[in-house]
Design a protein around this motif. Structure first.
Motif, PDB file in Angstrom:
ATOM      1  N   GLN A  18       0.841  -1.186   0.000  1.00  0.00           N
ATOM      2  CA  GLN A  18       0.000   0.000   0.000  1.00  0.00           C
ATOM      3  C   GLN A  18       0.881   1.242   0.000  1.00  0.00           C
ATOM      4  O   GLN A  18       1.962   1.247   0.607  1.00  0.00           O
ATOM      5  N   ARG A  63      -9.450   0.610  -5.258  1.00  0.00           N
ATOM      6  CA  ARG A  63      -8.248   0.549  -4.441  1.00  0.00           C
ATOM      7  C   ARG A  63      -7.513   1.901  -4.387  1.00  0.00           C
ATOM      8  O   ARG A  63      -6.594   2.080  -3.606  1.00  0.00           O
ATOM      9  N   ASN A  79      -4.084   0.920  -2.597  1.00  0.00           N
ATOM     10  CA  ASN A  79      -3.929  -0.423  -2.035  1.00  0.00           C
ATOM     11  C   ASN A  79      -3.568  -1.421  -3.125  1.00  0.00           C
ATOM     12  O   ASN A  79      -3.800  -1.182  -4.321  1.00  0.00           O
TER      13      ASN A  79
END
Lengths: 112, 118
Positions: A18, A63, A79
């Motif tokens: 991340q 994400r 992410n």
């Protein structure tokens, strides 16, 4: 007057990790925008925050997310990093109701 | 669909001469904004000039002027008296309107790389 600031300047991550990118707008600006500049894809709009809320979102998967804090600074989180997320991420800010967007120096994210 | 087209991938100009960078746009919105940004090799996007769709006069900022022709949907940037420090990528952008749902996001063209020669 200080301009838009971004940190870090460079970020190197491995696939699957991340990344968190930070942006501080110009003093008095309440809107923050995030853009991605990937090689071969040009500049693409990611997110717009104003008064702490997400107001508009570009064509990116979930994400990519972020938030805006009470002091109007903002954070972009990516992410499950993929190689194609490698890009220059630019943050911009504007006064409420004004069109002009002023950009920061960017964060260069490299995913290996 | 909203689109910005910059047809000149690269331009050369002699120092102290004027240069025009082309930009055409496509939108169905009545209210929109047009911008030009400069991006040196450092990567930062530097705001140069802005034109609102309802502004009747062409915008000017120092050596930069925007030649706005609404009927032709063009918003060309004119740089007068080019300087070596003007060498950079130049992007034309449009702030989409509310009707299209693109409210406040900027749509960028592919950019024009300008090289100023001494």
């Amino acid at each position: 007057e200080a301009g838009v600031t971004q940190s870090p300047t460079h970020l190197i991550k491995t696939r699957g990790q991340q990344a968190t990118l930070r942006c501080s707008p110009i003093s008095g600006h309440t809107s923050v925008y995030w853009y991605q500049q990937a090689l071969g894809l040009g500049l693409q709009f990611l997110l717009w925050y104003d008064e702490g809320e997400e107001r508009n979102r570009g064509n990116f998967p979930p994400r990519f997310s972020g938030r805006q804090f009470p002091n109007y600074s903002s954070e972009l989180n990516v992410n499950a990093l993929e190689l194609e997320d490698s890009a220059l991420y630019l943050c911009a800010s504007s006064l409420r109701g004004k069109d002009e967007q002023y950009f920061g120096p960017g964060t260069r994210l490299t995913v290996t | 669909a909203q689109k910005i087209t910059q047809t000149q991938p690269g331009m050369f100009v002699q120092e102290k001469e004027a240069v025009t960078l082309d930009c055409t746009y496509d939108t169905s919105d009545q209210s929109y904004g047009l911008f030009w940004y400069k991006q040196p090799s450092s990567g930062e996007m530097i705001f140069l000039i802005y034109q609102g769709s309802y502004d009747e006069q062409n915008a000017t900022e120092g050596r930069y002027s925007l030649n706005f022709q609404k009927a032709r949907k063009s918003a060309n940037l004119v740089i007068s008296a080019s300087q070596l420090g003007d060498s950079a990528m130049y992007f034309c952008a449009m702030r989409a309107g509310r009707v299209s749902g693109g409210y406040n996001k900027l749509i960028f063209g592919a950019g024009t790389r300008l090289a100023v020669h001494p």
